[in-house]
Design an enzyme around this catalytic site. Structure first.
Site, PDB file in Angstrom:
ATOM      1  N   LYS A  17       0.755  -1.143   0.252  1.00 17.23           N
ATOM      2  CA  LYS A  17       0.020  -0.062   0.127  1.00 17.23           C
ATOM      3  C   LYS A  17       0.880   1.280   0.125  1.00 17.23           C
ATOM      4  O   LYS A  17       0.552   2.295  -0.628  1.00 17.23           O
ATOM      5  CB  LYS A  17      -0.993   0.130   1.268  1.00 17.23           C
ATOM      6  CG  LYS A  17      -1.859  -1.070   1.254  1.00 17.23           C
ATOM      7  CD  LYS A  17      -2.899  -0.690   2.417  1.00 17.23           C
ATOM      8  CE  LYS A  17      -2.261  -0.950   3.727  1.00 17.23           C
ATOM      9  NZ  LYS A  17      -1.778  -2.183   4.370  1.00 17.23           N
ATOM     10  N   ARG A  92      -9.766   1.062   8.825  1.00 18.51           N
ATOM     11  CA  ARG A  92      -9.444  -0.319   8.948  1.00 18.51           C
ATOM     12  C   ARG A  92     -10.418  -0.950  10.051  1.00 18.51           C
ATOM     13  O   ARG A  92     -10.080  -2.094  10.488  1.00 18.51           O
ATOM     14  CB  ARG A  92      -7.986  -0.431   9.789  1.00 18.51           C
ATOM     15  CG  ARG A  92      -7.153  -0.100   9.913  1.00 18.51           C
ATOM     16  CD  ARG A  92      -5.785  -0.856  10.774  1.00 18.51           C
ATOM     17  NE  ARG A  92      -4.925   0.289  10.014  1.00 18.51           N
ATOM     18  CZ  ARG A  92      -3.729  -0.382  10.007  1.00 18.51           C
ATOM     19  NH1 ARG A  92      -3.253  -1.533  10.428  1.00 18.51           N
ATOM     20  NH2 ARG A  92      -2.687   0.375   9.242  1.00 18.51           N
ATOM     21  N   ARG A 129      11.457  -7.278   5.764  1.00 12.83           N
ATOM     22  CA  ARG A 129      11.528  -5.552   5.444  1.00 12.83           C
ATOM     23  C   ARG A 129      12.334  -4.863   6.209  1.00 12.83           C
ATOM     24  O   ARG A 129      12.432  -5.002   7.559  1.00 12.83           O
ATOM     25  CB  ARG A 129       9.988  -5.187   5.691  1.00 12.83           C
ATOM     26  CG  ARG A 129      10.050  -3.442   5.463  1.00 12.83           C
ATOM     27  CD  ARG A 129       8.597  -3.248   5.102  1.00 12.83           C
ATOM     28  NE  ARG A 129       7.758  -3.338   6.487  1.00 12.83           N
ATOM     29  CZ  ARG A 129       6.271  -2.858   6.499  1.00 12.83           C
ATOM     30  NH1 ARG A 129       5.783  -2.327   5.455  1.00 12.83           N
ATOM     31  NH2 ARG A 129       5.748  -2.952   7.485  1.00 12.83           N
ATOM     32  N   ARG A 161      11.319  -2.504  11.870  1.00  8.01           N
ATOM     33  CA  ARG A 161      10.141  -2.008  12.517  1.00  8.01           C
ATOM     34  C   ARG A 161       9.933  -3.093  13.820  1.00  8.01           C
ATOM     35  O   ARG A 161       9.976  -4.287  13.433  1.00  8.01           O
ATOM     36  CB  ARG A 161       9.085  -1.888  11.858  1.00  8.01           C
ATOM     37  CG  ARG A 161       8.940  -0.519  11.082  1.00  8.01           C
ATOM     38  CD  ARG A 161       7.873  -0.084  10.106  1.00  8.01           C
ATOM     39  NE  ARG A 161       6.658  -0.853  10.528  1.00  8.01           N
ATOM     40  CZ  ARG A 161       5.388  -0.456   9.765  1.00  8.01           C
ATOM     41  NH1 ARG A 161       5.677  -0.085   8.509  1.00  8.01           N
ATOM     42  NH2 ARG A 161       4.255  -0.995  10.277  1.00  8.01           N
ATOM     43  N   ARG A 172      -0.817  -8.521  13.745  1.00  4.37           N
ATOM     44  CA  ARG A 172      -1.350  -7.549  12.791  1.00  4.37           C
ATOM     45  C   ARG A 172      -1.998  -8.155  11.586  1.00  4.37           C
ATOM     46  O   ARG A 172      -3.289  -7.739  11.210  1.00  4.37           O
ATOM     47  CB  ARG A 172      -0.125  -6.948  12.203  1.00  4.37           C
ATOM     48  CG  ARG A 172       0.365  -5.788  13.167  1.00  4.37           C
ATOM     49  CD  ARG A 172       1.791  -5.537  12.726  1.00  4.37           C
ATOM     50  NE  ARG A 172       2.015  -4.827  11.411  1.00  4.37           N
ATOM     51  CZ  ARG A 172       3.066  -4.975  10.751  1.00  4.37           C
ATOM     52  NH1 ARG A 172       3.819  -5.532  10.858  1.00  4.37           N
ATOM     53  NH2 ARG A 172       3.054  -4.264   9.380  1.00  4.37           N
TER      54      ARG A 172
HETATM   55  P1  ADP Z   1       0.540  -1.857   8.803  1.00  5.34           P
HETATM   56  O1  ADP Z   1      -0.646  -1.564   8.011  1.00  5.34           O
HETATM   57  O2  ADP Z   1       1.623  -2.683   8.021  1.00  5.34           O
HETATM   58  O3  ADP Z   1       0.346  -2.367  10.163  1.00  5.34           O
HETATM   59  P2  ADP Z   1       0.756   0.794   9.202  1.00  5.34           P
HETATM   60  O4  ADP Z   1       1.859   1.611   8.946  1.00  5.34           O
HETATM   61  O5  ADP Z   1      -0.426   1.190   8.400  1.00  5.34           O
HETATM   62  O6  ADP Z   1       1.246  -0.320   9.151  1.00  5.34           O
HETATM   63  O7  ADP Z   1       0.392   1.043  10.867  1.00  5.34           O
HETATM   64  C1  ADP Z   1       1.163   0.681  11.873  1.00  5.34           C
HETATM   65  C2  ADP Z   1       0.416   0.649  13.197  1.00  5.34           C
HETATM   66  O8  ADP Z   1      -0.451   2.171  13.275  1.00  5.34           O
HETATM   67  C3  ADP Z   1      -0.882  -0.266  13.325  1.00  5.34           C
HETATM   68  O9  ADP Z   1      -0.328  -1.634  13.446  1.00  5.34           O
HETATM   69  C4  ADP Z   1      -1.659   0.366  14.369  1.00  5.34           C
HETATM   70  O10 ADP Z   1      -1.208   0.124  15.754  1.00  5.34           O
HETATM   71  C5  ADP Z   1      -1.564   1.868  14.003  1.00  5.34           C
HETATM   72  N1  ADP Z   1      -2.619   2.228  13.102  1.00  5.34           N
HETATM   73  C6  ADP Z   1      -2.566   2.719  11.678  1.00  5.34           C
HETATM   74  N2  ADP Z   1      -3.523   2.992  11.286  1.00  5.34           N
HETATM   75  C7  ADP Z   1      -4.546   2.792  12.154  1.00  5.34           C
HETATM   76  C8  ADP Z   1      -5.990   2.914  12.021  1.00  5.34           C
HETATM   77  N3  ADP Z   1      -6.657   3.075  11.043  1.00  5.34           N
HETATM   78  N4  ADP Z   1      -6.780   2.205  12.946  1.00  5.34           N
HETATM   79  C9  ADP Z   1      -5.964   1.917  14.175  1.00  5.34           C
HETATM   80  N5  ADP Z   1      -4.695   1.958  14.131  1.00  5.34           N
HETATM   81  C10 ADP Z   1      -3.951   2.143  13.322  1.00  5.34           C
END
Ligand code: ADP
Length: 219
Positions: A17, A92, A129, A161, A172
């Site tokens: 993404k 999400r 990664r 990370r 996740r």
């Molecule tokens: P990934 O999708 O690979 O987990 P992101 O960079 O999108 O990575 O998000 C990292 C973290 O940030 C998530 O694991 C969560 O803890 C938090 N996060 C991001 N976007 C949201 C969201 N829309 N709702 C809740 N938590 C979020």
């Protein structure tokens, strides 16, 4: 004035993404709005928000709907979002998708792109990664930048990370199946969902997405 272009990109963690959104944001001149990036920047800056969410992020859990909805609302108020936005990592949960509909009103989401990648492949991509803490450049564990720990683009530190460790990856991906996969039906019902094969090379994926946007008369 041209119509606002608001796009949602859905997909499992590691589906690509972020990579695709960076390119699409340039092509369509709309800001890339990644809630993960916003939250990680807050953690790095040790702001009150960052201190509140740091442990949730490291463990791979989800931040509360109220909090991320507020962040997205604020982001859409910034001038560069007047033309729309490319949403990555948001919504999400169904609750977030409903809040987004309320927030954007009639000028809502024009398209939801589902980047489809099998679970085995995303697991492999995530565990290998490595990322630059400064500029966000992404490497693989076998790249020289990952081995030396120094980004060739900006000189920043290249790290793994915390949420790309095996236990957090599992958590996740479980959260994706439970909370986010139902959004596919949410957007399908609204006639907005298009699925693109995200297991192909990045350029091919970009071409496929741009073709869909064209077919829908959006860009
Ligand atoms: P990934 O999708 O690979 O987990 P992101 O960079 O999108 O990575 O998000 C990292 C973290 O940030 C998530 O694991 C969560 O803890 C938090 N996060 C991001 N976007 C949201 C969201 N829309 N709702 C809740 N938590 C979020």
């Amino acid at each position: 004035m041209t119509a606002r272009l608001n796009l949602v990109v859905l997909g499992k963690q590691g589906a690509g993404k972020g990579t695709q959104c960076k390119r699409l944001a340039q092509t369509y001149a709309i800001p890339h709005i990644s809630t993960g990036d916003i939250l990680r920047a807050a953690v790095k800056a040790k702001s009150p928000l960052g201190l509140e969410v740091a442990s949730v992020l490291d463990s791979g859990g989800l931040v509360s709907d109220d909090l991320v909805v507020k962040l997205v609302e604020e982001r859409f108020r910034e001038p560069d979002a007047a033309t729309g936005g490319l949403l990555d990592g948001f919504p999400r949960t169904i609750g977030q998708a409903e809040a987004l509909e309320r927030l954007l009103g009639d000028d809502g989401i024009k398209l939801c792109i589902n980047l489809d990648v099998p679970i085995e492949l995303v697991t492999q991509r995530l565990s290998s990664r490595r990322v630059c803490q400064e500029c966000g450049a992404i490497y693989r564990d076998s790249d020289i930048e990952a081995i030396s720990g120094t980004c060739s683009a900006c000189g920043g530190d290249v790290i793994q990370r915390a949420d790309d460790q095996p236990a957090a990856i599992r958590k996740r991906l479980e959260a994706y199946e439970r909370d986010t996969a139902p959004l596919l039906e949410f957007y399908r019902e609204r006639g907005l969902l298009v699925t693109v094969d995200g297991s192909k090379e990045p350029d091919e994926v970009t071409d496929a997405i741009e073709a869909v946007v064209r077919e829908r008369g959006l860009g």
